[in-house]
Design an enzyme around this catalytic site. Structure first.
Site, PDB file in Angstrom:
ATOM      1  N   ARG A 121      17.408  26.390  29.568  1.00  0.00           N
ATOM      2  CA  ARG A 121      18.120  25.386  30.387  1.00  0.00           C
ATOM      3  C   ARG A 121      19.470  24.995  29.820  1.00  0.00           C
ATOM      4  NH1 ARG A 121      13.122  23.707  29.992  1.00  0.00           N
ATOM      5  NH2 ARG A 121      11.784  24.209  31.751  1.00  0.00           N
ATOM      6  N   LYS A 143      33.858  27.688  34.205  1.00  0.00           N
ATOM      7  CA  LYS A 143      33.147  28.471  35.228  1.00  0.00           C
ATOM      8  C   LYS A 143      32.511  29.683  34.562  1.00  0.00           C
ATOM      9  CE  LYS A 143      35.959  27.791  39.375  1.00  0.00           C
ATOM     10  NZ  LYS A 143      36.766  28.559  40.348  1.00  0.00           N
ATOM     11  N   GLU A 185      49.178  35.647  35.923  1.00  0.00           N
ATOM     12  CA  GLU A 185      48.580  34.297  35.934  1.00  0.00           C
ATOM     13  C   GLU A 185      49.473  33.327  35.141  1.00  0.00           C
ATOM     14  OE1 GLU A 185      45.808  33.703  37.741  1.00  0.00           O
ATOM     15  OE2 GLU A 185      44.798  35.641  37.903  1.00  0.00           O
ATOM     16  N   LYS A 228      46.356  24.420  32.774  1.00  0.00           N
ATOM     17  CA  LYS A 228      45.058  24.609  33.428  1.00  0.00           C
ATOM     18  C   LYS A 228      44.094  23.479  33.048  1.00  0.00           C
ATOM     19  CE  LYS A 228      41.319  27.456  34.931  1.00  0.00           C
ATOM     20  NZ  LYS A 228      40.616  28.721  35.030  1.00  0.00           N
ATOM     21  N   GLU A 238      36.340  21.550  41.484  1.00  0.00           N
ATOM     22  CA  GLU A 238      37.119  22.231  42.515  1.00  0.00           C
ATOM     23  C   GLU A 238      36.951  21.646  43.914  1.00  0.00           C
ATOM     24  OE1 GLU A 238      37.104  26.375  41.992  1.00  0.00           O
ATOM     25  OE2 GLU A 238      38.518  26.743  43.606  1.00  0.00           O
ATOM     26  N   ARG A 242      42.326  21.538  42.127  1.00  0.00           N
ATOM     27  CA  ARG A 242      42.069  22.794  41.437  1.00  0.00           C
ATOM     28  C   ARG A 242      42.388  24.004  42.310  1.00  0.00           C
ATOM     29  NH1 ARG A 242      37.061  23.542  37.196  1.00  0.00           N
ATOM     30  NH2 ARG A 242      37.427  25.700  36.665  1.00  0.00           N
ATOM     31  N   ASN A 246      44.613  28.799  42.839  1.00  0.00           N
ATOM     32  CA  ASN A 246      44.438  30.014  43.642  1.00  0.00           C
ATOM     33  C   ASN A 246      45.736  30.486  44.282  1.00  0.00           C
ATOM     34  OD1 ASN A 246      41.740  30.491  43.155  1.00  0.00           O
ATOM     35  ND2 ASN A 246      41.099  29.021  44.723  1.00  0.00           N
ATOM     36  N   HIS A 249      46.257  34.026  45.450  1.00  0.00           N
ATOM     37  CA  HIS A 249      44.948  34.681  45.440  1.00  0.00           C
ATOM     38  C   HIS A 249      44.400  34.988  46.826  1.00  0.00           C
ATOM     39  CE1 HIS A 249      45.184  33.803  41.231  1.00  0.00           C
ATOM     40  NE2 HIS A 249      43.978  34.284  40.976  1.00  0.00           N
ATOM     41  N   HIS A 253      43.138  38.583  46.684  1.00  0.00           N
ATOM     42  CA  HIS A 253      41.741  39.018  46.864  1.00  0.00           C
ATOM     43  C   HIS A 253      41.622  40.036  47.996  1.00  0.00           C
ATOM     44  CE1 HIS A 253      40.197  35.086  44.852  1.00  0.00           C
ATOM     45  NE2 HIS A 253      40.293  36.069  43.972  1.00  0.00           N
ATOM     46  N   HIS A 266      43.245  42.758  38.953  1.00  0.00           N
ATOM     47  CA  HIS A 266      43.291  41.468  39.640  1.00  0.00           C
ATOM     48  C   HIS A 266      44.703  40.858  39.595  1.00  0.00           C
ATOM     49  CE1 HIS A 266      42.223  37.414  40.848  1.00  0.00           C
ATOM     50  NE2 HIS A 266      42.722  36.960  39.721  1.00  0.00           N
TER      51      HIS A 266
HETATM   52  N1  LIG Z   1      35.573  31.919  34.710  1.00  0.00           N
HETATM   53  C1  LIG Z   1      36.758  31.847  35.276  1.00  0.00           C
HETATM   54  O1  LIG Z   1      37.292  30.756  35.514  1.00  0.00           O
HETATM   55  C2  LIG Z   1      37.495  33.112  35.590  1.00  0.00           C
HETATM   56  C3  LIG Z   1      38.841  33.063  35.964  1.00  0.00           C
HETATM   57  C4  LIG Z   1      39.505  34.271  36.213  1.00  0.00           C
HETATM   58  C5  LIG Z   1      38.828  35.474  36.081  1.00  0.00           C
HETATM   59  N2  LIG Z   1      37.508  35.481  35.738  1.00  0.00           N
HETATM   60  C6  LIG Z   1      36.774  36.758  35.595  1.00  0.00           C
HETATM   61  O2  LIG Z   1      37.350  37.472  34.508  1.00  0.00           O
HETATM   62  C7  LIG Z   1      37.069  38.860  34.680  1.00  0.00           C
HETATM   63  C8  LIG Z   1      38.294  39.664  34.321  1.00  0.00           C
HETATM   64  O3  LIG Z   1      38.625  39.420  32.980  1.00  0.00           O
HETATM   65  P1  LIG Z   1      39.580  40.395  32.147  1.00  0.00           P
HETATM   66  O4  LIG Z   1      40.759  40.726  32.949  1.00  0.00           O
HETATM   67  O5  LIG Z   1      39.741  39.769  30.810  1.00  0.00           O
HETATM   68  O6  LIG Z   1      38.727  41.749  32.088  1.00  0.00           O
HETATM   69  P2  LIG Z   1      37.735  42.394  31.001  1.00  0.00           P
HETATM   70  O7  LIG Z   1      36.916  41.351  30.335  1.00  0.00           O
HETATM   71  O8  LIG Z   1      37.027  43.481  31.699  1.00  0.00           O
HETATM   72  O9  LIG Z   1      38.741  43.022  29.948  1.00  0.00           O
HETATM   73  C9  LIG Z   1      39.600  44.066  30.333  1.00  0.00           C
HETATM   74  C10 LIG Z   1      39.485  45.274  29.421  1.00  0.00           C
HETATM   75  O10 LIG Z   1      40.153  45.003  28.196  1.00  0.00           O
HETATM   76  C11 LIG Z   1      39.317  45.332  27.082  1.00  0.00           C
HETATM   77  N3  LIG Z   1      39.711  44.412  26.018  1.00  0.00           N
HETATM   78  C12 LIG Z   1      39.473  43.087  25.962  1.00  0.00           C
HETATM   79  N4  LIG Z   1      40.096  42.544  24.913  1.00  0.00           N
HETATM   80  C13 LIG Z   1      40.730  43.540  24.272  1.00  0.00           C
HETATM   81  C14 LIG Z   1      41.559  43.602  23.111  1.00  0.00           C
HETATM   82  N5  LIG Z   1      41.917  42.503  22.443  1.00  0.00           N
HETATM   83  N6  LIG Z   1      42.034  44.817  22.731  1.00  0.00           N
HETATM   84  C15 LIG Z   1      41.717  45.927  23.456  1.00  0.00           C
HETATM   85  N7  LIG Z   1      40.961  45.932  24.564  1.00  0.00           N
HETATM   86  C16 LIG Z   1      40.474  44.747  24.961  1.00  0.00           C
HETATM   87  C17 LIG Z   1      37.925  45.169  27.600  1.00  0.00           C
HETATM   88  O11 LIG Z   1      37.029  45.957  26.864  1.00  0.00           O
HETATM   89  C18 LIG Z   1      38.063  45.646  29.045  1.00  0.00           C
HETATM   90  O12 LIG Z   1      37.945  47.035  29.106  1.00  0.00           O
HETATM   91  C19 LIG Z   1      36.613  39.029  36.118  1.00  0.00           C
HETATM   92  O13 LIG Z   1      35.242  39.290  36.142  1.00  0.00           O
HETATM   93  C20 LIG Z   1      36.894  37.680  36.749  1.00  0.00           C
HETATM   94  O14 LIG Z   1      35.988  37.352  37.782  1.00  0.00           O
HETATM   95  C21 LIG Z   1      36.834  34.334  35.488  1.00  0.00           C
HETATM   96 ZN   LIG Z   2      43.313  35.046  39.138  1.00  0.00          ZN
END
Ligand SMILES: NC(=O)c1ccc[n+]([C@@H]2O[C@H](COP(=O)([O-])OP(=O)(O)OC[C@H]3O[C@@H](n4cnc5c(N)ncnc54)[C@H](O)[C@@H]3O)[C@@H](O)[C@H]2O)c1
Ligand SMILES: [Zn+2]
Length: 362
Positions: A121, A143, A185, A228, A238, A242, A246, A249, A253, A266
């Site tokens: 939990r 999130k 971003e 942020k 949100e 908040r 977006n 976006h 999207h 993205h």
């Molecule tokens: N929780 C939230 O508020 C929120 C907001 C925006 C996006 N997201 C989510 O985030 C995700 C995308 O995140 P991302 O763009 O970081 O992608 P990711 O986590 O897939 O990382 C991208 C790539 O970079 C590699 N990598 C990471 N750090 C590295 C480093 N220091 N050196 C070399 N390689 C490295 C990873 O192995 C991966 O292949 C999506 O699933 C999205 O939905 C969440």
């Molecule tokens: Zn985004």
């Protein structure tokens, strides 16, 4: 060391930002939550680059730590991987006094955060974000979640970490394309909330393209987290403000889904989305043409695949509507009445404006 305090009703936590801070993780985590044991969740790529260093940092502080790597990539935000994680957490004997550490990009952060939110939990967790997107966006706000086969991020919860530790020097190993995807971003924060930050980005643009410029990157990441964190504090779940996060976006999207998540990162899709949102803001006479030009000039400097010629306004509009139906929101756009001044509007004839933008501005 730069600190951004995320203040939320009844609790709060610090974001610590400093090049080299990875090696200091043990001391910092001990202070934040003093766990009986710690479980690092990472992905295969990040694990092989930084896993041993982090394990070492924890051991030096007397924290019993183990590490588990999931495959790199979005597919790991899945039910199957999550179930496997629960098994590992149980087998490792994690208790309510233990802590999960997410070492990686947004994928690892969302997955590990959701595991921590639901295991027993909810247990404590800390984030050590390693992509630019994760440092400026996904690690701030609490999130967490996974994808469902019917859509992205449909299963999840809010679970704030005890600490976010950012080491901007890990960005030097990131693929260039990932870095630039995160940069869109970054620019977004200037556009929606701070003209001075946007002007700073314009003036430092060359230097910001190289993550080895530790001082600059540290400053940039700090401002983004501050913006942020401020938006999230004012609207944790949100309901209103908040939504401005977006910006870009709505079309972003749609571009991702219309190209089946295969063409754009993205951030690249959001880049086009921001260019369109700025254009729409000007067309609806909220934004002055010279401000529009300034925005478009900066956004055009990004390396990103163009919007494919075969994609027309009607198709993209349909994708926007489907996405909004799923999230239960109307087709509202985040627009600008100036640089740093975002607001929401449900504009007339968005499809027509989109068609016009595709013909004239892309
Ligand atoms: N929780 C939230 O508020 C929120 C907001 C925006 C996006 N997201 C989510 O985030 C995700 C995308 O995140 P991302 O763009 O970081 O992608 P990711 O986590 O897939 O990382 C991208 C790539 O970079 C590699 N990598 C990471 N750090 C590295 C480093 N220091 N050196 C070399 N390689 C490295 C990873 O192995 C991966 O292949 C999506 O699933 C999205 O939905 C969440
Ligand atoms: Zn985004």
């Amino acid at each position: 060391m730069k600190t951004v305090n995320v203040r939320l009703p009844g609790r709060g936590y610090p974001i610590l930002i400093q090049a080299g801070s990875l090696d200091d993780a043990g001391r910092r985590v001990r202070r934040a939550c003093a766990p009986d044991r710690l479980f690092i969740i990472t992905d295969a790529t990040v694990g092989s680059l930084y896993g041993d260093r982090l394990l070492d940092a924890f051991r030096r502080s007397g924290i019993t730590a183990s590490l588990h790597a999931v495959p790199a990539g979005e597919n790991s935000k899945s039910w199957r991987i999550l179930q496997d994680l629960y098994t590992r957490l149980i087998e490792s004997g994690l208790t309510r006094d233990s802590c999960v550490a997410a070492l990686g990009g947004g994928v690892v952060g969302d997955l590990a955060g959701f595991a921590a939110a639901t295991y027993l939990r909810g247990i404590a967790w800390v984030q050590i974000p390693t992509t630019l997107l994760a440092q400026v966006d996904s690690s701030v706000g609490g999130k967490t979640g996974i994808n469902h086969e019917l859509g992205k991020n449909l299963i999840g919860s809010f679970h704030q970490p005890r600490l976010v530790l950012m080491d901007p020097s890990v960005l030097t190993t990131l693929e260039k394309r990932e870095y630039w995807a995160g940069m869109s971003e970054v620019v977004k924060y200037g556009l929606i909330r701070s003209e001075p930050f946007f002007a700073w980005l314009e003036s430092k643009w060359e230097g910001l393209g190289d993550p080895a410029n530790a001082g600059l990157i540290e400053q940039m990441v700090t401002v983004c987290c501050r913006i942020k964190a401020d938006v999230v504090r004012r609207d944790e779940k949100e309901s209103g403000l908040r939504r401005i996060l977006n910006f870009g976006h709505t079309l972003g999207h749609a571009l991702e889904s219309a190209t089946e998540y295969g063409l754009f990162r993205h951030g690249e899709a959001v880049l086009h989305g921001m260019r369109f949102a700025a254009w729409l803001s000007m067309k609806r006479e909220h934004l002055k043409p010279d401000a529009y030009q300034r925005i478009d000039d900066l956004l055009k400097r990004f390396p990103a695949p163009p919007v494919p010629n075969g994609l027309d306004g009607a198709t993209l509009y349909e994708h926007m509507r489907t996405d909004k139906k799923r999230t239960g929101q109307g087709l509202r756009f985040i627009l600008l009445k100036g640089i740093g001044k975002a607001f929401t509007e449900i504009p007339d004839h968005p499809a027509r404006h989109l068609e016009e933008w595709l013909t004239n501005a892309r």
